[in-house]
Design a protein around this motif. Structure first.
Motif, mmCIF file in Angstrom:
data_model
loop_
_atom_site.group_PDB
_atom_site.id
_atom_site.type_symbol
_atom_site.label_atom_id
_atom_site.label_comp_id
_atom_site.label_asym_id
_atom_site.label_seq_id
_atom_site.Cartn_x
_atom_site.Cartn_y
_atom_site.Cartn_z
ATOM 1 N N THR A 57 1.249 -1.148 0.502
ATOM 2 C CA THR A 57 0.040 0.333 -0.231
ATOM 3 C C THR A 57 0.728 0.974 -0.105
ATOM 4 O OG1 THR A 57 -1.623 -1.230 1.558
ATOM 5 C CG2 THR A 57 -1.813 1.695 1.182
ATOM 6 N N SER A 58 1.793 1.380 0.833
ATOM 7 C CA SER A 58 2.739 2.001 0.987
ATOM 8 C C SER A 58 4.115 2.793 -0.457
ATOM 9 C CB SER A 58 3.723 2.412 1.887
ATOM 10 O OG SER A 58 4.280 1.405 2.361
ATOM 11 N N LEU A 59 4.539 2.088 -1.016
ATOM 12 C CA LEU A 59 4.878 1.686 -2.463
ATOM 13 C C LEU A 59 3.850 2.162 -3.379
ATOM 14 C CD1 LEU A 59 7.652 0.822 -3.544
ATOM 15 C CD2 LEU A 59 6.476 -1.753 -3.993
ATOM 16 N N VAL A 60 2.631 1.757 -3.507
ATOM 17 C CA VAL A 60 2.129 2.110 -4.411
ATOM 18 C C VAL A 60 1.534 3.868 -4.034
ATOM 19 C CG1 VAL A 60 -0.044 2.619 -5.500
ATOM 20 C CG2 VAL A 60 0.602 0.418 -5.150
ATOM 21 N N GLY A 61 1.211 4.047 -2.747
ATOM 22 C CA GLY A 61 0.858 5.648 -2.591
ATOM 23 C C GLY A 61 2.290 6.870 -2.859
ATOM 24 N N PHE A 62 3.317 5.931 -2.576
ATOM 25 C CA PHE A 62 4.201 6.785 -2.793
ATOM 26 C C PHE A 62 5.447 6.825 -4.154
ATOM 27 C CE2 PHE A 62 9.261 6.444 -3.901
ATOM 28 C CZ PHE A 62 9.914 7.834 -3.064
#
Length: 266
Positions: A57-62
């Motif tokens: 999730t954080s990778l996609v958001g970043f």
């Protein structure tokens, strides 16, 4: 908030979340490779799941915030929305299932005793299930929860009653008070001559250090009380986590909206 500011802030938040997911996932993988006790094995699956979920999730958001990619930000917002729903559902459920159940006072004693029937049916079923209880009992034995009592030099029952036992120690390391057993030491209690009772816990009690009251309903109740307390703490932490998720979601929505506006006007 300008487009650049909102997307940069969102990228930084997700970078921090990504960094947080690494030790969580690493711990889960380590336990999967080296776990020996049931306690450790029980923790590995949720740790790995949480670690992977946070990381993805954080990778996609970043990436979405850094590149101002509308599609990736949409995926990120959708995933975050599902996380918010899951966190909200869990919080409500946790408070509902931990609403019932309390210890019962013992005359002349500092500690309390617990009955499994006083707790919610969901907790009773989770703890009382034979397969689950086998794992929990193994965990209790591995963690040696009764060791401090076995090594205690308390010489008489009155002195023992003045001890502040934990719910698990009260339920698993000694027989229920109503059994009326003769005290020898904190984990050795003799059944009186001609002893007879309908209380299954009194019949299940053994002075064998590996058995004690681990098969007693009182032991399951002590574990349930401990589980109830832990769930309440997790629910409170989850409220904080939910608030942070909502803030991040709001920032993400703002960044998504700003990017769309910029593309519309350019």
């Amino acid at each position: 908030m300008p487009t650049t500011s909102s997307t940069n802030f969102l990228a930084i938040l997700n970078l921090l979340t990504f960094a947080l997911s690494i030790p969580i996932l690493s711990t889960g993988i380590y336990l999967a490779a080296h776990a020996i006790t049931e306690c450790e094995k029980f923790l590995q699956t949720p740790l790995i799941a949480i670690g992977i979920l946070l990381m993805l999730t954080s990778l996609v958001g970043f990436v979405g915030a850094s590149s101002k990619n509308v599609f990736l930000l949409w995926v990120y917002l959708f995933a975050t929305f599902l996380l918010i729903l899951a966190a909200l559902t869990f919080t409500i459920f946790a408070f509902v299932v931990t609403n019932k159940g309390a210890g019962e006072t013992v005359s002349g004693a500092r500690f309390m005793e617990f009955r499994l029937g006083n707790y919610s049916h969901w907790l009773q079923n989770r703890v009382g299930n034979a397969k689950n209880w086998k794992k929990i009992k193994s965990c209790l034995q591995d963690s040696k929860v009764c060791n401090s009592l076995q090594n205690d030099n308390t010489t008489n029952k009155d002195e023992f009653l003045s001890k502040n036992l934990s719910p698990i120690q009260s339920g698993c390391c000694k027989p229920p008070t109503e059994c009326g057993f003769i005290y020898r030491n904190p984990t050795v209690w003799d059944k009186p001559a001609g002893f007879s009772t309908s209380n299954s816990d009194c019949n299940a009690w053994q002075n064998d250090a590996s058995i004690l009251c681990y098969e007693c309903q009182s032991c399951k109740a002590g574990v349930t009380e401990n589980l109830k307390a832990d769930w309440k703490k997790v629910a409170i932490i989850n409220i904080v986590f939910l608030a942070l998720l909502i803030i991040v979601y709001a920032i993400g929505c703002r960044a998504f909206s700003n990017i769309q506006e910029d593309r519309f006007y350019n």
